[in-house]
Design an enzyme around this catalytic site. Structure first.
Site, PDB file in Angstrom:
ATOM      1  N   ALA A 176     -78.830 -91.506  40.330  1.00 45.76           N
ATOM      2  CA  ALA A 176     -78.190 -91.721  39.022  1.00 45.76           C
ATOM      3  C   ALA A 176     -77.639 -90.404  38.500  1.00 45.76           C
ATOM      4  O   ALA A 176     -78.287 -89.366  38.622  1.00 45.76           O
ATOM      5  CB  ALA A 176     -79.210 -92.273  38.038  1.00 45.76           C
ATOM      6  N   THR A 187     -74.858 -81.893  45.581  1.00 46.44           N
ATOM      7  CA  THR A 187     -73.419 -82.065  45.803  1.00 46.44           C
ATOM      8  C   THR A 187     -72.715 -80.774  46.228  1.00 46.44           C
ATOM      9  O   THR A 187     -73.129 -79.672  45.829  1.00 46.44           O
ATOM     10  CB  THR A 187     -72.763 -82.570  44.494  1.00 46.44           C
ATOM     11  OG1 THR A 187     -71.350 -82.395  44.555  1.00 46.44           O
ATOM     12  CG2 THR A 187     -73.259 -81.812  43.277  1.00 46.44           C
ATOM     13  N   GLU A 198     -70.166 -79.780  44.982  1.00 48.84           N
ATOM     14  CA  GLU A 198     -69.650 -79.144  43.766  1.00 48.84           C
ATOM     15  C   GLU A 198     -70.492 -77.931  43.370  1.00 48.84           C
ATOM     16  O   GLU A 198     -70.052 -77.093  42.586  1.00 48.84           O
ATOM     17  CB  GLU A 198     -69.620 -80.146  42.609  1.00 48.84           C
ATOM     18  CG  GLU A 198     -68.439 -81.090  42.642  1.00 48.84           C
ATOM     19  CD  GLU A 198     -67.094 -80.377  42.472  1.00 48.84           C
ATOM     20  OE1 GLU A 198     -66.936 -79.612  41.519  1.00 48.84           O
ATOM     21  OE2 GLU A 198     -66.211 -80.589  43.329  1.00 48.84           O
ATOM     22  N   TYR A 200     -70.583 -80.241  35.730  1.00 50.05           N
ATOM     23  CA  TYR A 200     -71.275 -81.136  36.665  1.00 50.05           C
ATOM     24  C   TYR A 200     -71.969 -80.320  37.762  1.00 50.05           C
ATOM     25  O   TYR A 200     -73.151 -80.519  38.059  1.00 50.05           O
ATOM     26  CB  TYR A 200     -70.252 -82.114  37.268  1.00 50.05           C
ATOM     27  CG  TYR A 200     -70.778 -82.932  38.423  1.00 50.05           C
ATOM     28  CD1 TYR A 200     -71.596 -84.030  38.198  1.00 50.05           C
ATOM     29  CD2 TYR A 200     -70.446 -82.600  39.740  1.00 50.05           C
ATOM     30  CE1 TYR A 200     -72.086 -84.783  39.267  1.00 50.05           C
ATOM     31  CE2 TYR A 200     -70.924 -83.353  40.803  1.00 50.05           C
ATOM     32  CZ  TYR A 200     -71.741 -84.440  40.566  1.00 50.05           C
ATOM     33  OH  TYR A 200     -72.218 -85.172  41.616  1.00 50.05           O
ATOM     34  N   LYS A 203     -76.002 -80.008  38.434  1.00 44.79           N
ATOM     35  CA  LYS A 203     -76.568 -80.412  39.724  1.00 44.79           C
ATOM     36  C   LYS A 203     -77.289 -79.242  40.397  1.00 44.79           C
ATOM     37  O   LYS A 203     -78.244 -79.431  41.143  1.00 44.79           O
ATOM     38  CB  LYS A 203     -75.458 -80.946  40.633  1.00 44.79           C
ATOM     39  CG  LYS A 203     -75.008 -82.363  40.271  1.00 44.79           C
ATOM     40  CD  LYS A 203     -76.051 -83.367  40.715  1.00 44.79           C
ATOM     41  CE  LYS A 203     -75.574 -84.792  40.613  1.00 44.79           C
ATOM     42  NZ  LYS A 203     -76.548 -85.759  41.148  1.00 44.79           N
TER      43      LYS A 203
HETATM   44  O1  F7E Z   1     -61.578 -85.513  43.103  1.00 42.71           O
HETATM   45  C1  F7E Z   1     -58.227 -83.983  43.010  1.00 42.71           C
HETATM   46  C2  F7E Z   1     -59.319 -83.330  42.204  1.00 42.71           C
HETATM   47  O2  F7E Z   1     -62.627 -86.960  41.379  1.00 42.71           O
HETATM   48  C3  F7E Z   1     -61.277 -85.035  44.397  1.00 42.71           C
HETATM   49  C4  F7E Z   1     -67.860 -86.987  43.035  1.00 42.71           C
HETATM   50  O3  F7E Z   1     -68.479 -88.002  43.782  1.00 42.71           O
HETATM   51  O4  F7E Z   1     -67.444 -85.717  45.029  1.00 42.71           O
HETATM   52  C5  F7E Z   1     -66.822 -86.278  43.880  1.00 42.71           C
HETATM   53  O5  F7E Z   1     -66.237 -85.266  43.084  1.00 42.71           O
HETATM   54  C6  F7E Z   1     -60.134 -84.061  44.345  1.00 42.71           C
HETATM   55  C7  F7E Z   1     -60.308 -82.961  43.301  1.00 42.71           C
HETATM   56  O6  F7E Z   1     -63.960 -86.185  43.397  1.00 42.71           O
HETATM   57  C8  F7E Z   1     -56.601 -86.509  40.999  1.00 42.71           C
HETATM   58  O7  F7E Z   1     -58.807 -82.210  41.490  1.00 42.71           O
HETATM   59  C9  F7E Z   1     -56.010 -84.857  42.272  1.00 42.71           C
HETATM   60  O8  F7E Z   1     -59.919 -81.768  43.908  1.00 42.71           O
HETATM   61  O9  F7E Z   1     -62.249 -87.877  43.709  1.00 42.71           O
HETATM   62  P1  F7E Z   1     -62.581 -86.733  42.853  1.00 42.71           P
HETATM   63  P2  F7E Z   1     -64.720 -84.794  43.184  1.00 42.71           P
HETATM   64  O10 F7E Z   1     -64.380 -84.155  41.914  1.00 42.71           O
HETATM   65  O11 F7E Z   1     -64.524 -83.982  44.411  1.00 42.71           O
HETATM   66  C10 F7E Z   1     -68.472 -84.755  44.759  1.00 42.71           C
HETATM   67  C11 F7E Z   1     -69.080 -84.353  46.083  1.00 42.71           C
HETATM   68  C12 F7E Z   1     -69.446 -85.232  43.754  1.00 42.71           C
HETATM   69  O12 F7E Z   1     -70.620 -84.901  43.804  1.00 42.71           O
HETATM   70  C13 F7E Z   1     -68.909 -85.977  42.569  1.00 42.71           C
HETATM   71  O13 F7E Z   1     -69.912 -86.679  41.883  1.00 42.71           O
HETATM   72  O14 F7E Z   1     -58.950 -84.751  43.977  1.00 42.71           O
HETATM   73  N1  F7E Z   1     -57.355 -84.891  42.270  1.00 42.71           N
HETATM   74  N2  F7E Z   1     -55.509 -85.831  41.492  1.00 42.71           N
HETATM   75  C14 F7E Z   1     -57.758 -85.909  41.488  1.00 42.71           C
HETATM   76  N3  F7E Z   1     -58.993 -86.376  41.192  1.00 42.71           N
HETATM   77  C15 F7E Z   1     -59.082 -87.470  40.381  1.00 42.71           C
HETATM   78  N4  F7E Z   1     -60.306 -87.982  40.087  1.00 42.71           N
HETATM   79  N5  F7E Z   1     -57.962 -88.086  39.870  1.00 42.71           N
HETATM   80  C16 F7E Z   1     -56.688 -87.635  40.150  1.00 42.71           C
HETATM   81  O15 F7E Z   1     -55.698 -88.201  39.692  1.00 42.71           O
END
Ligand code: F7E
Length: 339
Positions: A82, A126, A128, A150, A154
């Site tokens: 969670a 993560t 991150e 975040y 974490k």
């Molecule tokens: O973004 C870029 C954004 O939001 C991936 C979570 O599960 O994985 C996830 O976190 C990439 C980033 O995932 C958009 O800038 C571009 O570089 O799908 P995301 P996240 O932030 O990597 C990690 C391992 C976790 O632990 C987290 O809980 O994509 N990006 N354009 C975008 N991202 C989003 N969301 N939306 C866009 O339009």
């Protein structure tokens, strides 16, 4: 004796896949979920197990609630999945994110110590946490330098897991997971936003999607593989921390191109920077725009993981290639959009 597992965050993507895996292994599965009159079990239904798990009201912000659930259920294993997991939102809600993602884990660890210190604990850590680290690919020994509230929250939970293990002898493992996706992914994450959006465009249900940084790179694997790794960590001889990743990174742009092919759109790019557009060359229509709304305030290092330790010690590996993952998600979204 039947083993019992408590999964916090059972209604999420990983909760559904992990619950299905554990049920298949004969576990009694209790799913922790925030108390809500409108609890949505669609992911558990999608994997066919909504009638096979018991749901317990579990609030990560409330120590006494956590304690009473653990006392009542007496699980052998707890998987803490969670979280407020949307990185972008954490910039707007840093305190809430810290309360749930950092202190939430500490509250569970504290409850385990009080109720039964033989309960095994998995913490969903993560990539991150690496943020702006100098090393690439990142492994268990790479320096942490989180670049989002975040990631910071974490990282606290990760170190608490390590500390309860060292100070109190808990069997507590931190799984440092790189991005893992599936048709059960929420649409707030970029992969599902793309496959859902392009499938709708291909069927004439939507004109265009807006994305942020097209050149951001991530290491994307298939979520069902990663929950197998979570389980393996808790079956080990000694508690350890492990990176789970594919070892390959791709850009958001690569993801768009593979998803467009999978839904039969002919995507070409025009322009640059914030003015760049993705065009469907067959119709000349703009199907992807870039918007600064989806850029992150801080994002530098491309994240890509080295899962050699998990391969060596747990026999874990990611089984689905990037093109297969994108195709699987896009085909599932086409099917959904046709309904
Ligand atoms: O973004 C870029 C954004 O939001 C991936 C979570 O599960 O994985 C996830 O976190 C990439 C980033 O995932 C958009 O800038 C571009 O570089 O799908 P995301 P996240 O932030 O990597 C990690 C391992 C976790 O632990 C987290 O809980 O994509 N990006 N354009 C975008 N991202 C989003 N969301 N939306 C866009 O339009």
């Amino acid at each position: 004796m039947t083993r019992r597992a408590l999964i916090t965050g059972i209604t999420g993507q990983d909760g559904a896949y992990l619950a299905r895996l554990l049920l298949g292994k004969g576990y009694d599965v209790v799913g922790g979920s925030r108390p809500s009159p409108a609890r949505d079990l669609w992911r558990l239904r999608a994997v066919g197990i909504d009638r096979d798990v018991r749901i317990a009201d579990l609030e990560l912000l409330d120590s006494s609630n956590i304690l009473s659930v653990i006392e009542r259920e007496r699980p052998h294993e707890i998987y803490n999945l969670a979280a407020q997991s949307v990185v972008h939102s954490s910039f707007r809600t840093p305190v809430l994110t810290g309360d749930a993602d950092a202190l939430g884990a500490a509250r569970i660890l504290e409850a385990i110590r009080k109720v039964d210190s033989s309960i095994r604990f998995y913490q969903a850590s993560t990539s991150e946490m690496f943020g702006d680290t100098d090393e690439s690919p990142q492994s268990e020994t790479s320096a942490f330098c989180p670049r989002s509230p975040y990631g910071v929250a974490k990282l606290y939970a990760h170190w608490m897991t390590v500390n309860f293990r060292n100070a109190d002898g808990l069997f507590a493992c931190s799984g440092i997971l790189f991005n893992h996706e599936s048709p059960l992914r929420g649409r707030e994450f970029v992969t599902r936003k793309i496959t859902h959006g392009l499938a709708a465009i291909a069927l004439g249900q939507c004109d265009c999607i807006e994305l942020g940084n097209l050149d951001a790179r991530r290491d994307w694997g298939f979520a069902a593989d990663y929950v197998e790794g979570m389980w393996k960590m808790l079956q080990g001889k000694a508690p350890q921390d492990y990176v789970l990743a594919t070892g390959r990174s791709h850009s958001v742009r690569n993801f768009c191109e593979a998803a467009a092919t999978a839904v039969d759109l002919d995507l070409v790019w025009q322009g640059a920077g914030i003015d760049e557009k993705g065009i469907d060359s067959r119709t000349g229509r703009t199907i992807i725009r870039v918007s600064s709304d989806f850029y992150r305030p801080t994002e530098r290092q491309p994240l890509v993981g080295n899962a050699a330790k998990a391969g060596r010690e747990l026999g874990w590996r990611s089984t689905m290639s990037f093109p297969e993952l994108v195709r699987t998600m896009a085909e599932a979204d086409l099917k959904l959009a046709r309904r």
